[in-house]
Motif scaffolding. Structure first.
Motif, PDB file in Angstrom:
ATOM      1  N   UNK A 247     -73.235  83.144  11.362  1.00  0.00           N
ATOM      2  CA  UNK A 247     -73.729  84.329  10.649  1.00  0.00           C
ATOM      3  C   UNK A 247     -75.057  83.968   9.988  1.00  0.00           C
ATOM      4  N   UNK A 248     -76.101  84.706  10.303  1.00  0.00           N
ATOM      5  CA  UNK A 248     -77.435  84.428   9.767  1.00  0.00           C
ATOM      6  C   UNK A 248     -77.600  85.089   8.398  1.00  0.00           C
ATOM      7  N   UNK A 249     -77.697  84.273   7.357  1.00  0.00           N
ATOM      8  CA  UNK A 249     -77.879  84.801   5.995  1.00  0.00           C
ATOM      9  C   UNK A 249     -79.215  84.346   5.405  1.00  0.00           C
ATOM     10  N   UNK A 250     -80.113  83.884   6.252  1.00  0.00           N
ATOM     11  CA  UNK A 250     -81.344  83.246   5.778  1.00  0.00           C
ATOM     12  C   UNK A 250     -82.239  84.181   4.980  1.00  0.00           C
ATOM     13  N   UNK A 251     -82.177  85.490   5.254  1.00  0.00           N
ATOM     14  CA  UNK A 251     -83.107  86.407   4.583  1.00  0.00           C
ATOM     15  C   UNK A 251     -82.527  87.057   3.325  1.00  0.00           C
ATOM     16  N   UNK A 252     -81.309  86.697   2.956  1.00  0.00           N
ATOM     17  CA  UNK A 252     -80.668  87.376   1.830  1.00  0.00           C
ATOM     18  C   UNK A 252     -80.755  86.560   0.548  1.00  0.00           C
ATOM     19  N   UNK A 253     -80.947  87.276  -0.560  1.00  0.00           N
ATOM     20  CA  UNK A 253     -80.948  86.639  -1.876  1.00  0.00           C
ATOM     21  C   UNK A 253     -79.539  86.145  -2.202  1.00  0.00           C
ATOM     22  N   UNK A 254     -79.459  85.009  -2.875  1.00  0.00           N
ATOM     23  CA  UNK A 254     -78.172  84.458  -3.276  1.00  0.00           C
ATOM     24  C   UNK A 254     -78.177  84.169  -4.762  1.00  0.00           C
ATOM     25  N   UNK A 255     -77.034  84.388  -5.396  1.00  0.00           N
ATOM     26  CA  UNK A 255     -76.828  84.050  -6.808  1.00  0.00           C
ATOM     27  C   UNK A 255     -75.652  83.083  -6.858  1.00  0.00           C
ATOM     28  N   UNK A 256     -75.890  81.890  -7.356  1.00  0.00           N
ATOM     29  CA  UNK A 256     -74.851  80.858  -7.354  1.00  0.00           C
ATOM     30  C   UNK A 256     -73.814  81.119  -8.435  1.00  0.00           C
ATOM     31  N   UNK A 257     -72.565  80.778  -8.143  1.00  0.00           N
ATOM     32  CA  UNK A 257     -71.479  80.893  -9.123  1.00  0.00           C
ATOM     33  C   UNK A 257     -70.537  79.719  -8.956  1.00  0.00           C
ATOM     34  N   UNK A 258     -69.688  79.549  -9.956  1.00  0.00           N
ATOM     35  CA  UNK A 258     -68.774  78.401  -9.945  1.00  0.00           C
ATOM     36  C   UNK A 258     -67.468  78.703  -9.219  1.00  0.00           C
ATOM     37  N   UNK A 259     -66.982  79.943  -9.361  1.00  0.00           N
ATOM     38  CA  UNK A 259     -65.684  80.303  -8.797  1.00  0.00           C
ATOM     39  C   UNK A 259     -65.605  81.828  -8.739  1.00  0.00           C
ATOM     40  N   UNK A 260     -64.459  82.361  -8.317  1.00  0.00           N
ATOM     41  CA  UNK A 260     -64.357  83.800  -8.059  1.00  0.00           C
ATOM     42  C   UNK A 260     -64.537  84.641  -9.324  1.00  0.00           C
ATOM     43  N   UNK A 261     -63.949  84.204 -10.448  1.00  0.00           N
ATOM     44  CA  UNK A 261     -64.137  84.965 -11.685  1.00  0.00           C
ATOM     45  C   UNK A 261     -65.607  84.992 -12.093  1.00  0.00           C
ATOM     46  N   UNK A 262     -66.265  83.872 -11.913  1.00  0.00           N
ATOM     47  CA  UNK A 262     -67.689  83.794 -12.226  1.00  0.00           C
ATOM     48  C   UNK A 262     -68.501  84.674 -11.276  1.00  0.00           C
ATOM     49  N   UNK A 263     -68.081  84.732 -10.014  1.00  0.00           N
ATOM     50  CA  UNK A 263     -68.756  85.605  -9.048  1.00  0.00           C
ATOM     51  C   UNK A 263     -68.676  87.064  -9.487  1.00  0.00           C
ATOM     52  N   UNK A 264     -67.498  87.495  -9.932  1.00  0.00           N
ATOM     53  CA  UNK A 264     -67.320  88.877 -10.383  1.00  0.00           C
ATOM     54  C   UNK A 264     -68.211  89.168 -11.580  1.00  0.00           C
ATOM     55  N   UNK A 265     -68.208  88.242 -12.544  1.00  0.00           N
ATOM     56  CA  UNK A 265     -69.023  88.436 -13.750  1.00  0.00           C
ATOM     57  C   UNK A 265     -70.508  88.505 -13.403  1.00  0.00           C
ATOM     58  N   UNK A 266     -70.961  87.624 -12.528  1.00  0.00           N
ATOM     59  CA  UNK A 266     -72.388  87.591 -12.184  1.00  0.00           C
ATOM     60  C   UNK A 266     -72.791  88.767 -11.299  1.00  0.00           C
ATOM     61  N   UNK A 267     -71.894  89.280 -10.479  1.00  0.00           N
ATOM     62  CA  UNK A 267     -72.200  90.484  -9.695  1.00  0.00           C
ATOM     63  C   UNK A 267     -72.435  91.668 -10.630  1.00  0.00           C
ATOM     64  N   UNK A 268     -71.601  91.781 -11.663  1.00  0.00           N
ATOM     65  CA  UNK A 268     -71.784  92.841 -12.657  1.00  0.00           C
ATOM     66  C   UNK A 268     -73.106  92.645 -13.395  1.00  0.00           C
ATOM     67  N   UNK A 269     -73.441  91.401 -13.680  1.00  0.00           N
ATOM     68  CA  UNK A 269     -74.696  91.112 -14.389  1.00  0.00           C
ATOM     69  C   UNK A 269     -75.903  91.502 -13.536  1.00  0.00           C
ATOM     70  N   UNK A 270     -75.821  91.279 -12.233  1.00  0.00           N
ATOM     71  CA  UNK A 270     -76.913  91.708 -11.335  1.00  0.00           C
ATOM     72  C   UNK A 270     -77.150  93.209 -11.470  1.00  0.00           C
ATOM     73  N   UNK A 271     -76.067  93.985 -11.528  1.00  0.00           N
ATOM     74  CA  UNK A 271     -76.179  95.434 -11.704  1.00  0.00           C
ATOM     75  C   UNK A 271     -76.809  95.761 -13.050  1.00  0.00           C
ATOM     76  N   UNK A 272     -76.347  95.123 -14.099  1.00  0.00           N
ATOM     77  CA  UNK A 272     -76.847  95.417 -15.444  1.00  0.00           C
ATOM     78  C   UNK A 272     -78.336  95.105 -15.579  1.00  0.00           C
ATOM     79  N   UNK A 273     -78.809  94.151 -14.806  1.00  0.00           N
ATOM     80  CA  UNK A 273     -80.225  93.784 -14.843  1.00  0.00           C
ATOM     81  C   UNK A 273     -81.068  94.641 -13.898  1.00  0.00           C
ATOM     82  N   UNK A 274     -80.427  95.624 -13.249  1.00  0.00           N
ATOM     83  CA  UNK A 274     -81.163  96.507 -12.346  1.00  0.00           C
ATOM     84  C   UNK A 274     -81.377  95.952 -10.954  1.00  0.00           C
ATOM     85  N   UNK A 275     -80.633  94.885 -10.610  1.00  0.00           N
ATOM     86  CA  UNK A 275     -80.832  94.248  -9.313  1.00  0.00           C
ATOM     87  C   UNK A 275     -79.991  94.797  -8.183  1.00  0.00           C
TER      88      UNK A 275
END
Length: 318
Positions: free
Chosen positions: A71-99
């Motif tokens: 699966x080619x993901x080379x052109x997509x932005x990535x946000x690093x997280x530690x684990x699944x709970x952190x992924x959920x929190x950071x996904x919400x943060x991306x929205x809150x920041x207008x991303x």
């Protein structure tokens, strides 16, 4: 642009995907796409021009999965997280920041994602009750059916159902339905003081008459047969613009909705796109059992909801 992989009998989904692709791409925070199914679904939706995914999860793990499955993901932005709970929190943060204009569930539990969404400290709640809708493509039925709520609200109160109905009506308009016909379901079509769902159905209909619910035509209580079958409605002598022609089905509780949706899927060959409404952005809920077509349709629904919200915001600013 290549067409989506077609599934026989699901023309309603094909049209939905094509309409969303024409509306333009939206940025979507994909929470924890740490298996091949969730990662492939996001990448395919991007290929079709539905979304631009922001991949939120442990970067090394996502890259390993992408490499292992080609699966080619080379052109997509990535946000690093530690684990699944952190992924959920950071996904919400991306929205809150207008991303991002939407969130997509990856390979984490729904409770983990929704916990971050509704968090009082860092969440993205609104005054509206959060609720789930299935958009069902039943091959033998002429119209797509919106079923709510089969995944979030376990035993909704009458107050909850006001928002559940309004969320579904707003969704129907975002999908382009000219007339939204809402059936409030029960086991019968008459008001029975011993069956609380019939009393709530009657109350919801009167609330719509008084402008407390807007944008749709409500009727209820209606049994499932006379909600979607003109013949059944005629036999029961129900005269109504909704009976036999409903395109939104509001169930009494989560158990009824879940059974209805799964019955349509496994007995009638239906596919089901899933969306959560009532937060600041639409939330795409998928499961490992969903077909690729259903995953793409869920992205298409979120795309159209986000487009409708942009139009409403533009109107409000003038």
């Amino acid at each position: 642009m290549k067409a989506a992989t077609r599934v026989e009998g699901h023309d309603k989904y094909h049209l939905l995907i094509e309409k969303a692709a024409a509306a333009g791409i939206i940025r979507v925070a994909v929470a924890h796409p740490c298996d091949d199914v969730s990662l492939e679904g996001a990448v395919e939706a991007a290929r079709l021009g539905l979304i631009e995914p922001v991949l939120v999860g442990p970067q090394a793990r996502i890259r390993d999965i992408a490499t292992a499955h080609g699966i080619d993901i080379s052109r997509f932005e990535m946000v690093d997280s530690a684990h699944s709970h952190d992924s959920a929190r950071k996904a919400v943060e991306v929205v809150k920041q207008g991303g991002a204009e939407a969130i997509m569930k990856g390979s984490l539990h729904t409770d983990e994602l929704m916990g971050a969404v509704v968090s009082r400290e860092g969440g993205i709640r609104t005054e509206r009750r959060i609720s789930h809708c299935f958009i069902m493509d039943v091959p033998s039925h002429p119209d797509a059916l919106i079923i709510t709520d089969a995944a979030v609200n376990i035993a909704p109160t009458l107050r909850d159902k006001v928002d559940i109905v309004q969320n579904a009506i707003d969704l129907a308009h975002a999908l382009g339905l000219d007339e939204v016909r809402v059936a409030i379901l029960s086991a019968m079509e008459t008001v029975n003081p011993d069956v609380s769902s019939t009393l709530e159905a009657a109350a919801l209909c009167k609330m719509a008459d008084r402008g407390q619910i807007t944008g749709g035509i409500l009727d209820g209580p209606l049994a499932l047969d006379n909600a979607i079958s003109p013949e059944a409605a005629e036999i029961k002598k129900i005269v109504s613009p909704v009976a036999g022609r409903a395109n939104v089905l509001v169930v009494p509780d989560l158990e009824a909705g879940n059974m209805l949706a799964k019955s349509l899927s496994f007995l009638a060959g239906a596919d089901s796109a899933g969306i959560v409404l009532g937060a600041r952005v639409p939330i795409i809920l998928t499961s490992r059992a969903d077909s690729l077509e259903a995953r793409l349709a869920s992205c298409a629904v979120a795309n159209l909801v986000a487009a409708a919200r942009r139009q409403d915001a533009a109107k409000a600013s003038h």
